[in-house]
Design an enzyme around this catalytic site. Structure first.
Site, PDB file in Angstrom:
ATOM      1  N   LYS A 113       0.812  -1.225   0.000  1.00 58.59           N
ATOM      2  CA  LYS A 113       0.000   0.000   0.000  1.00 58.59           C
ATOM      3  C   LYS A 113       0.844   1.273   0.000  1.00 58.59           C
ATOM      4  O   LYS A 113       2.032   1.253   0.311  1.00 58.59           O
ATOM      5  CB  LYS A 113      -0.979  -0.022   1.182  1.00 58.59           C
ATOM      6  CG  LYS A 113      -2.163  -0.961   0.912  1.00 58.59           C
ATOM      7  CD  LYS A 113      -3.217  -0.935   1.990  1.00 58.59           C
ATOM      8  CE  LYS A 113      -4.334  -1.913   1.629  1.00 58.59           C
ATOM      9  NZ  LYS A 113      -5.341  -2.017   2.707  1.00 58.59           N
ATOM     10  N   ARG A 160      -2.965  -9.874   5.870  1.00 47.64           N
ATOM     11  CA  ARG A 160      -3.417 -10.030   4.484  1.00 47.64           C
ATOM     12  C   ARG A 160      -2.326  -9.532   3.542  1.00 47.64           C
ATOM     13  O   ARG A 160      -1.971  -8.354   3.602  1.00 47.64           O
ATOM     14  CB  ARG A 160      -4.705  -9.221   4.310  1.00 47.64           C
ATOM     15  CG  ARG A 160      -5.368  -9.329   2.967  1.00 47.64           C
ATOM     16  CD  ARG A 160      -6.657  -8.512   2.950  1.00 47.64           C
ATOM     17  NE  ARG A 160      -7.272  -8.495   1.647  1.00 47.64           N
ATOM     18  CZ  ARG A 160      -6.917  -7.704   0.653  1.00 47.64           C
ATOM     19  NH1 ARG A 160      -5.946  -6.836   0.815  1.00 47.64           N
ATOM     20  NH2 ARG A 160      -7.549  -7.769  -0.501  1.00 47.64           N
TER      21      ARG A 160
END
Ligand code: 7PM
Length: 280
Positions: free
Chosen positions: A222, A256
């Site tokens: 991210k 995740r």
């Protein structure tokens, strides 16, 4: 935590491998929109040591166009059936009640909702099953959440209060609390500073309903990592692993990730160190 056919005890953080079956996923270019390729990627995720496979049929990239329901079902449901039938713990990343119902009928063990089960009918769609649930915090909507600077009074308190409200609503509706995990939603309506505050104080983001709920952390590739290492998404593997270890150290129950093999190795070293500290 009850997750469909499975009961997870979290003696170590579990690794959730991401399988995007979208045409435009930001970090893998939608390689898996083709069903044959999606299956091969699923095989790799499992061979690499993932504990759970998370199937997403709609990109939640900020500004992404919504995917029609039929298309999401066509991409996701056949894979859920196949992986579930093979005894693999399957998570489905969706906020649509109709997709949730089909996913559960196809054998999904966990429903992962970036909308925190706020869509009308979402809680009802999952209530009468034994599936696990991931309730994520998101400020605003995918289309708009990063338009302008997100503002919080106190990001930790605000995220926890949101999760607490959602969890209490779900419990009141008849969902057993041992089915629920929570997620601060890294990158979903947060500045870089907000994201690192949430990571630093991860345990405080989990509402306490008797005991604190298991936390799922999703930071893989991210922009909060890009902001620090100044690299594009495909080159954020090492940064992602560092983030995973930080989350493990702060008690994350599920992590995740895209890069399963590397994360599994890193977490083995983290766990060996933790175990030695316990013996000391
Ligand atoms: C573009 C931007 C595409 C972001 C995909 C994403 C999370 C999640 C996603 C998370 C949980 C990604 C995200 N992120 N579910 N789904 N937690 N529970 O990086 O952080 O895959 S989509």
């Amino acid at each position: 935590m009850q997750c469909g056919r499975f009961t997870f005890t979290f003696e170590r953080p579990l690794v959730m491998g991401i399988l995007n079956v979208t045409p435009d996923s930001f970090s893998d270019g939608g390689l898996y929109a083709d069903p044959g390729k999606a299956r091969m990627q699923a095989e790799k995720i499992l061979a690499d040591g993932a504990d759970i496979i998370d199937i997403g049929g709609e990109s939640t990239r900020p500004g992404a166009p919504p995917v029609p329901l039929d298309e999401e079902l066509q991409r996701v449901i056949p894979l859920v059936k196949e992986l579930s039938a093979a005894g693999i713990p399957v998570s489905v990343d969706t906020y649509k009640p109709e997709v949730m119902r089909h996913a559960l009928a196809a054998g999904a063990d966990l429903i992962n909702d970036i909308w925190g089960f706020r869509m009308p009918g979402a809680i009802d769609a999952v209530r009468d099953s034994q599936c696990g649930l991931c309730v994520m915090h998101m400020l605003g909507e995918p289309q708009t959440m990063q338009v302008g600077e997100p503002v919080y009074d106190d990001v930790i308190a605000d995220v926890r209060a949101f999760l607490e409200e959602r969890v209490n609503t779900m419990i009141r509706t008849g969902v057993a609390k041992n089915r629920i995990s929570v997620d601060p939603g890294f990158g979903f309506g947060k500045t870089v500073e907000h994201n690192y505050a949430l990571l630093a104080r991860l345990p405080e983001t989990s509402p306490v309903v008797g005991t604190p709920l298991p936390i799922l952390a999703g930071m893989s590739r991210k922009s909060m990592l890009g902001a620090v290492v100044n690299r594009p998404a495909p080159e954020r593997v090492a940064a992602s692993i560092a983030a995973a270890v930080c989350a493990a150290e702060r008690g994350a129950a599920i992590i995740r990730v895209h890069d399963v093999a590397q994360t599994v190795d890193a977490l083995k070293v983290w766990a060996a160190t933790r175990d030695a500290a316990r013996r000391a």
